[in-house]
Design an enzyme around this catalytic site. Structure first.
Site, mmCIF file in Angstrom:
data_model
loop_
_atom_site.group_PDB
_atom_site.id
_atom_site.type_symbol
_atom_site.label_atom_id
_atom_site.label_comp_id
_atom_site.label_asym_id
_atom_site.label_seq_id
_atom_site.Cartn_x
_atom_site.Cartn_y
_atom_site.Cartn_z
ATOM 1 N NE ARG A 16 40.987 1.607 -3.049
ATOM 2 C CZ ARG A 16 41.732 1.417 -3.666
ATOM 3 N NH1 ARG A 16 42.930 2.073 -4.156
ATOM 4 N NH2 ARG A 16 42.307 0.216 -4.249
ATOM 5 N N PRO A 26 49.561 7.428 3.007
ATOM 6 C CG PRO A 26 48.118 7.897 4.946
ATOM 7 C CD PRO A 26 48.281 7.270 3.695
ATOM 8 C CD GLU A 27 55.794 7.280 1.267
ATOM 9 O OE1 GLU A 27 56.860 7.356 1.815
ATOM 10 O OE2 GLU A 27 55.340 7.584 0.341
ATOM 11 C CG HIS A 57 33.273 7.376 2.115
ATOM 12 N ND1 HIS A 57 32.752 6.412 1.662
ATOM 13 C CD2 HIS A 57 33.303 8.497 1.781
ATOM 14 C CE1 HIS A 57 32.439 6.989 0.296
ATOM 15 N NE2 HIS A 57 32.780 8.088 0.225
#
Ligand SMILES: [Zn+2]
Length: 284
Positions: free
Chosen positions: A111, A2-3, A92
């Site tokens: 991750r 994400p930016e 997760h």
């Protein structure tokens, strides 16, 4: 990853759900999330406090709590923040924050690169960002003049320059390519050689692509999802990024993929002319 526009979209969705709510319990399930602080320190600092404001700086989200306590989170590669009314933990899950309305703020991250830091006091918050982030591109500080001052004398390729968070905060691979296409600047052009008109075009290109991204509620590629699990639509409005072989919207030439700053990079070879090797540089 994400930016700025994706993080800003998340912030806008989180703010009404979190502001004025009180945190009842916190569970940091993955100690790596808050390293070097142990989970208990984070949990103790947040528990019982009301959330006053949800802000953003670059790609960081900031939950500011009463007593000047700030929780700073970064989603990195695959982090997602969800508001859930469900008591069951999703896969997760790394952090669960229970609110006084019975809902939970969940940090989910396949991750596990995402992070959370607690900062005590406004000065600690300012110091934290001062050492990490440059100018906020959607603030009044991001002028052509400011950009020129940052670029002056630097021979770094402009794409690598844009990706450096310590110069401009929040621009990543997608929005760098979109901004450079708008400004008609090749990503390998040394940033210090840009003419004043190009600096202005680059400043405008960065701002316009970020605003368009926010307007589209971000781009959903990879794992980015909204707080409610929905996807953004900026991927349908890319002008350069991921469009290899497709016609440039300006001139019709096929978009090409190359490597710049170690990243897959998309350019129009006609609108964004590759910089010529300068004689002086070639001689030495
Ligand atoms: Zn073109």
């Amino acid at each position: 990853m994400p930016e700025l526009p994706e993080v800003e979209t998340i912030r806008r969705q989180l703010a009404p759900a979190l502001e004025r709510r009180r945190i009842e319990t916190v569970r940091v399930l993955d100690p790596r999330w808050s390293e070097p602080a142990p989970p208990e320190v984070i949990e103790d600092a947040l528990r019982g406090r009301a959330i006053e404001h949800v802000g953003r700086r670059g790609k960081y989200l900031i939950a500011s709590l009463e007593d000047d306590v700030h929780l700073v989170m970064h989603l990195r590669m695959t982090g997602n923040l969800l508001i859930s009314a469900d008591a069951e933990d999703p896969p997760h899950l790394r952090v669960a924050i229970e609110l006084d309305d019975g809902r939970r703020l969940l940090f989910v991250d396949v991750r596990r690169f995402g992070t959370g830091d607690v900062l005590l006091g406004g000065d600690a918050l300012t110091d934290y960002f001062e050492s990490r982030l440059g100018v906020e591109p959607l603030s009044a500080d991001f002028t052509a003049e400011a950009l020129r001052a940052l670029a002056r004398g630097r021979m770094q390729p402009v794409k690598a320059f844009l990706l450096n968070q310590e110069r401009i905060a929040g621009v990543g691979n997608i929005y760098a390519d979109e901004a450079l296409w708008r400004a008609k600047i090749h990503p390998l052009r040394p940033v210090g050689t840009l003419k004043p008109a190009q600096i202005q075009a680059l400043r405008d290109g960065v701002v316009e692509s970020l605003e368009l991204g926010i307007d589209s509620k971000g781009a959903s590629i990879d794992d980015y999802r909204h707080v409610d699990g929905e996807r953004g639509s900026f991927q349908d409005r890319f002008a350069a990024y991921s469009r290899a072989g497709e016609p440039c919207f300006r001139c019709g030439a096929p978009i090409e993929k190359l490597r710049a700053a170690g990243r897959g990079t998309y350019v129009c070879p006609n609108c964004q002319r590759r910089p010529r090797v300068r004689r002086a540089a070639a001689r030495s």
